[in-house]
Write a protein that holds these residues in place. Structure first.
Motif, PDB file in Angstrom:
ATOM      1  N   LEU A   1      -5.786   2.938   7.679  1.00  0.00           N
ATOM      2  CA  LEU A   1      -6.823   2.781   6.656  1.00  0.00           C
ATOM      3  C   LEU A   1      -8.163   3.313   7.145  1.00  0.00           C
ATOM      4  O   LEU A   1      -8.956   3.843   6.368  1.00  0.00           O
ATOM      5  CB  LEU A   1      -6.930   1.311   6.245  1.00  0.00           C
ATOM      6  CG  LEU A   1      -5.668   0.768   5.545  1.00  0.00           C
ATOM      7  CD1 LEU A   1      -5.768  -0.739   5.355  1.00  0.00           C
ATOM      8  CD2 LEU A   1      -5.453   1.459   4.195  1.00  0.00           C
TER       9      LEU A   1
ATOM     10  N   THR B   1     -10.471   4.460   4.078  1.00  0.00           N
ATOM     11  CA  THR B   1     -10.264   3.459   3.029  1.00  0.00           C
ATOM     12  C   THR B   1     -10.960   2.140   3.368  1.00  0.00           C
ATOM     13  O   THR B   1     -11.672   1.566   2.544  1.00  0.00           O
ATOM     14  CB  THR B   1      -8.748   3.203   2.841  1.00  0.00           C
ATOM     15  OG1 THR B   1      -8.100   4.466   2.679  1.00  0.00           O
ATOM     16  CG2 THR B   1      -8.479   2.341   1.628  1.00  0.00           C
ATOM     17  N   VAL B   2     -10.722   1.684   4.564  1.00  0.00           N
ATOM     18  CA  VAL B   2     -11.406   0.482   5.061  1.00  0.00           C
ATOM     19  C   VAL B   2     -11.747   0.749   6.521  1.00  0.00           C
ATOM     20  O   VAL B   2     -10.866   1.092   7.312  1.00  0.00           O
ATOM     21  CB  VAL B   2     -10.506  -0.777   4.970  1.00  0.00           C
ATOM     22  CG1 VAL B   2     -11.252  -1.982   5.530  1.00  0.00           C
ATOM     23  CG2 VAL B   2     -10.074  -1.046   3.534  1.00  0.00           C
TER      24      VAL B   2
ATOM     25  N   ALA C   1      -0.553   4.785  -1.087  1.00  0.00           N
ATOM     26  CA  ALA C   1      -1.754   4.900  -0.244  1.00  0.00           C
ATOM     27  C   ALA C   1      -1.503   5.722   1.016  1.00  0.00           C
ATOM     28  O   ALA C   1      -2.402   6.387   1.526  1.00  0.00           O
ATOM     29  CB  ALA C   1      -2.272   3.508   0.130  1.00  0.00           C
ATOM     30  N   PHE C   2      -0.283   5.676   1.527  1.00  0.00           N
ATOM     31  CA  PHE C   2       0.046   6.504   2.686  1.00  0.00           C
ATOM     32  C   PHE C   2       1.553   6.689   2.777  1.00  0.00           C
ATOM     33  O   PHE C   2       2.318   5.870   2.254  1.00  0.00           O
ATOM     34  CB  PHE C   2      -0.497   5.899   3.995  1.00  0.00           C
ATOM     35  CG  PHE C   2      -0.134   4.454   4.209  1.00  0.00           C
ATOM     36  CD1 PHE C   2       1.123   4.089   4.662  1.00  0.00           C
ATOM     37  CD2 PHE C   2      -1.068   3.450   3.959  1.00  0.00           C
ATOM     38  CE1 PHE C   2       1.456   2.758   4.862  1.00  0.00           C
ATOM     39  CE2 PHE C   2      -0.745   2.107   4.151  1.00  0.00           C
ATOM     40  CZ  PHE C   2       0.523   1.760   4.600  1.00  0.00           C
TER      41      PHE C   2
ATOM     42  N   SER D   1      -8.124   7.184   6.914  1.00  0.00           N
ATOM     43  CA  SER D   1      -8.311   7.751   5.577  1.00  0.00           C
ATOM     44  C   SER D   1      -9.663   7.339   4.992  1.00  0.00           C
ATOM     45  O   SER D   1      -9.981   7.683   3.851  1.00  0.00           O
ATOM     46  CB  SER D   1      -7.177   7.286   4.656  1.00  0.00           C
ATOM     47  OG  SER D   1      -7.134   5.874   4.596  1.00  0.00           O
TER      48      SER D   1
ATOM     49  N   LEU E   1      -8.936  -8.061   5.747  1.00  0.00           N
ATOM     50  CA  LEU E   1      -8.410  -6.784   5.274  1.00  0.00           C
ATOM     51  C   LEU E   1      -7.869  -6.923   3.853  1.00  0.00           C
ATOM     52  O   LEU E   1      -8.139  -6.084   2.982  1.00  0.00           O
ATOM     53  CB  LEU E   1      -7.303  -6.315   6.228  1.00  0.00           C
ATOM     54  CG  LEU E   1      -6.741  -4.917   5.998  1.00  0.00           C
ATOM     55  CD1 LEU E   1      -7.833  -3.867   6.209  1.00  0.00           C
ATOM     56  CD2 LEU E   1      -5.579  -4.642   6.954  1.00  0.00           C
TER      57      LEU E   1
ATOM     58  N   LEU F   1      -7.000  -1.867  -4.395  1.00  0.00           N
ATOM     59  CA  LEU F   1      -5.906  -1.148  -3.747  1.00  0.00           C
ATOM     60  C   LEU F   1      -4.690  -2.023  -3.520  1.00  0.00           C
ATOM     61  O   LEU F   1      -3.580  -1.525  -3.315  1.00  0.00           O
ATOM     62  CB  LEU F   1      -6.397  -0.588  -2.400  1.00  0.00           C
ATOM     63  CG  LEU F   1      -7.523   0.435  -2.533  1.00  0.00           C
ATOM     64  CD1 LEU F   1      -8.160   0.725  -1.182  1.00  0.00           C
ATOM     65  CD2 LEU F   1      -7.001   1.721  -3.160  1.00  0.00           C
TER      66      LEU F   1
ATOM     67  N   LEU G   1      -9.273  -4.921   0.563  1.00  0.00           N
ATOM     68  CA  LEU G   1      -8.360  -4.063  -0.204  1.00  0.00           C
ATOM     69  C   LEU G   1      -8.239  -4.549  -1.648  1.00  0.00           C
ATOM     70  O   LEU G   1      -8.136  -3.747  -2.576  1.00  0.00           O
ATOM     71  CB  LEU G   1      -6.984  -4.026   0.465  1.00  0.00           C
ATOM     72  CG  LEU G   1      -6.909  -3.247   1.791  1.00  0.00           C
ATOM     73  CD1 LEU G   1      -5.641  -3.615   2.565  1.00  0.00           C
ATOM     74  CD2 LEU G   1      -6.957  -1.737   1.529  1.00  0.00           C
TER      75      LEU G   1
ATOM     76  N   LEU H   1      -1.926  -0.687  10.797  1.00  0.00           N
ATOM     77  CA  LEU H   1      -2.381  -0.641   9.405  1.00  0.00           C
ATOM     78  C   LEU H   1      -3.891  -0.364   9.354  1.00  0.00           C
ATOM     79  O   LEU H   1      -4.366   0.462   8.574  1.00  0.00           O
ATOM     80  CB  LEU H   1      -2.051  -1.973   8.714  1.00  0.00           C
ATOM     81  CG  LEU H   1      -2.491  -2.125   7.266  1.00  0.00           C
ATOM     82  CD1 LEU H   1      -1.869  -1.043   6.391  1.00  0.00           C
ATOM     83  CD2 LEU H   1      -2.115  -3.516   6.742  1.00  0.00           C
ATOM     84  N   GLU H   2      -4.626  -1.037  10.229  1.00  0.00           N
ATOM     85  CA  GLU H   2      -6.073  -0.801  10.271  1.00  0.00           C
ATOM     86  C   GLU H   2      -6.377   0.640  10.673  1.00  0.00           C
ATOM     87  O   GLU H   2      -7.301   1.263  10.142  1.00  0.00           O
ATOM     88  CB  GLU H   2      -6.735  -1.777  11.245  1.00  0.00           C
ATOM     89  CG  GLU H   2      -6.771  -3.211  10.719  1.00  0.00           C
ATOM     90  CD  GLU H   2      -7.777  -4.072  11.474  1.00  0.00           C
ATOM     91  OE1 GLU H   2      -8.907  -3.589  11.692  1.00  0.00           O
ATOM     92  OE2 GLU H   2      -7.423  -5.201  11.851  1.00  0.00           O
TER      93      GLU H   2
ATOM     94  N   LEU I   1       0.838  -1.213   0.000  1.00  0.00           N
ATOM     95  CA  LEU I   1       0.000   0.000   0.000  1.00  0.00           C
ATOM     96  C   LEU I   1       0.867   1.256   0.000  1.00  0.00           C
ATOM     97  O   LEU I   1       0.586   2.222  -0.712  1.00  0.00           O
ATOM     98  CB  LEU I   1      -0.924   0.004   1.220  1.00  0.00           C
ATOM     99  CG  LEU I   1      -2.135  -0.916   1.150  1.00  0.00           C
ATOM    100  CD1 LEU I   1      -2.801  -1.012   2.520  1.00  0.00           C
ATOM    101  CD2 LEU I   1      -3.153  -0.419   0.109  1.00  0.00           C
TER     102      LEU I   1
END
Lengths: 117, 198
Positions: A82, A87-88, A42-43, A85, B19, B28, B23, A78-79, A37
């Protein structure tokens, strides 16, 4: 220059004092997902690192009943990134994980999709 | 940030799989790319990279100077670099000064030259105790340093990653760069061991 790395030839010994870096497969997935990512933009890495520091600090402040597990914090960080942002979202992960937990036995047969056997 | 309720109790393997699925569905993450990265870091990137850097520095005084001056640029000369080595600082161990690396906050580590960190490096006990009582911890790890050796603990931060340039062992004066590479261990480059002559 030198091709990166002859892992079996004469130059290999420095690896022999290494040990398994991942003790369970999910740890390597969590690691790889974060790096992938990041590489995809992504970051920024410091963002992830800040989350990791927060996670570890929270555990150290209140270890509770969870034994030390570095990659658990890695996954949590990581969670967090995400979720931050959008994202998830954590709820999405939880819901999907519950669904995965309900899979019938044998779901992880290498053939993958057909569960008819 | 950390309050995900009962979801936190799910096995991490399941959360990770969930996850990755989400993704992937969102375009992603490509699972094949994740596979490649894992292989890359598990098998291609490792302490051997750092060993090559050290052997070069032992045999090429100009390179050694550049390495101590700007670690990131010098490892780049050998083709190493990337994530976690943006600001790599290399410090030299001598008969009277000993450097040892720790990351008290998050276990960051110069992956490109040392591979991924061993489990003890990430252990809370190592991280906390190395700062407080380095001489004792080093001794427990098998490295007894005399009282005349000054120990400096290098705490990595999000800005700086440390790597130790170990002392070249006595008795290796006639060895070539290629012959020296296999002597250099990861532990010596973290500063918890010395390099031994063969």
């Amino acid at each position: 220059m030198t091709a990166p790395l002859d892992t079996e030839g004469p130059a290999a010994p420095p690896r022999s004092n290494g040990e398994l870096v991942f003790t369970e497969p999910w740890q390597s997935r969590a690691f790889g997902i974060a790096v992938a990512l990041h590489e995809a933009g992504a970051f920024a890495w410091p963002r992830f690192q800040a989350s990791l520091i927060e996670r570890i600090a929270a555990w150290q402040a209140m270890p509770g009943d969870q034994p030390w597990n570095y990659y658990r914090h890695w996954l949590g960080a990581l969670e967090d990134v995400l979720a931050g942002s959008g994202t998830v979202l954590p709820g999405e992960v939880t819901e999907r994980a519950h669904r995965l937990a309900d899979r019938p036995a044998g779901h992880d047969h290498p053939a993958g999709h057909g569960h008819g056997h | 940030m950390t309050g995900n309720g009962s979801g936190e109790r799910l096995p991490p393997a399941l959360r990770t799989e969930a996850l990755e699925q989400l993704l992937t569905e969102r375009g992603l993450v490509d699972p094949a790319a994740v596979d490649r990265l894992i292989t890359q870091y598990e098998t291609n990137v490792g302490p051997l990279n750092g060993a090559k850097v050290v052997a070069r520095a032992w045999t090429d005084p100009e390179y050694r100077r550049r390495l101590l001056d700007d670690g990131t640029a010098a490892i780049g000369e050998l083709g190493f670099g990337g994530l976690q080595t943006e600001c790599l600082v290399v410090v030299e161990n001598t008969p009277t000064t000993h450097n040892v690396v720790v990351c008290t906050l998050c276990s960051c580590y110069p992956w490109a030259v040392l591979g991924l960190p061993p489990s003890w490096y990430k252990d809370p006990a190592y991280r906390a105790r190395m700062v407080r009582e380095p001489r004792t911890v080093l001794s427990e790890m098998g490295l007894d340093l005399g009282d005349d050796v000054r120990i400096t603990v290098r705490d990595s931060s999000s800005e700086v990653r440390w790597m130790v340039l170990p002392e070249r062992p006595a008795g290796t004066e006639d060895m070539s760069e290629e012959q020296l590479v296999p002597l250099v261990t990861r532990d010596a480059m973290v500063g918890v061991a010395k390099v031994e002559a063969p």
